[in-house]
Design a protein around this motif. Structure first.
Motif, PDB file in Angstrom:
ATOM      1  N   ILE A 231      10.927  -1.825 -13.491  1.00  0.00           N
ATOM      2  CA  ILE A 231      10.681  -2.909 -12.538  1.00  0.00           C
ATOM      3  C   ILE A 231       9.277  -3.415 -12.806  1.00  0.00           C
ATOM      4  O   ILE A 231       8.324  -2.635 -12.883  1.00  0.00           O
ATOM      5  CB  ILE A 231      10.830  -2.415 -11.093  1.00  0.00           C
ATOM      6  N   THR A 232       9.142  -4.704 -12.993  1.00  0.00           N
ATOM      7  CA  THR A 232       7.872  -5.321 -13.365  1.00  0.00           C
ATOM      8  C   THR A 232       7.382  -6.223 -12.243  1.00  0.00           C
ATOM      9  O   THR A 232       8.177  -6.857 -11.562  1.00  0.00           O
ATOM     10  CB  THR A 232       8.060  -6.154 -14.652  1.00  0.00           C
TER      11      THR A 232
ATOM     12  N   ASN B 173      10.796  -4.444  -4.637  1.00  0.00           N
ATOM     13  CA  ASN B 173      10.035  -4.959  -3.500  1.00  0.00           C
ATOM     14  C   ASN B 173       9.805  -6.448  -3.713  1.00  0.00           C
ATOM     15  O   ASN B 173      10.092  -6.983  -4.789  1.00  0.00           O
ATOM     16  CB  ASN B 173       8.691  -4.234  -3.393  1.00  0.00           C
ATOM     17  N   GLU B 174       9.241  -7.120  -2.742  1.00  0.00           N
ATOM     18  CA  GLU B 174       8.972  -8.548  -2.869  1.00  0.00           C
ATOM     19  C   GLU B 174       8.065  -8.817  -4.063  1.00  0.00           C
ATOM     20  O   GLU B 174       7.058  -8.152  -4.259  1.00  0.00           O
ATOM     21  CB  GLU B 174       8.297  -9.064  -1.598  1.00  0.00           C
ATOM     22  N   GLY B 175       8.428  -9.789  -4.881  1.00  0.00           N
ATOM     23  CA  GLY B 175       7.635 -10.162  -6.050  1.00  0.00           C
ATOM     24  C   GLY B 175       7.929  -9.346  -7.298  1.00  0.00           C
ATOM     25  O   GLY B 175       7.329  -9.576  -8.335  1.00  0.00           O
TER      26      GLY B 175
END
Length: 69
Positions: free
Chosen positions: A6-7, A32-34
């Motif tokens: 996840i980046t 998560n958000e973003g």
């Protein structure tokens, strides 16, 4: 379960973390958000210290070239 990366980007820097999930969709649900799933982690290796040192030197040279035009 597979490992997915996840980046996310913060302050012009890119960061990543790894999660275990059974599918791409499940990995997306763990974001998560973003954040976004950049893909399945296929291989991870330890970098040779000499290679790391050489790469840091080359990056430093490139940064100086860009800074000075």
């Amino acid at each position: 379960m597979d490992d997915y990366e996840i980046t996310y980007v913060r302050d012009f820097r890119q960061y990543g973390r790894t999660v275990k999930a059974s599918s791409f969709a499940e990995a997306e649900s763990l974001c998560n958000e973003g954040e976004f799933v950049s893909g399945l982690v296929v291989h991870v290796s330890q970098a040779d210290e000499q290679l790391v040192s050489d790469m840091r030197k080359r990056v430093g040279e490139a940064v100086r070239e860009v800074a000075h035009g």
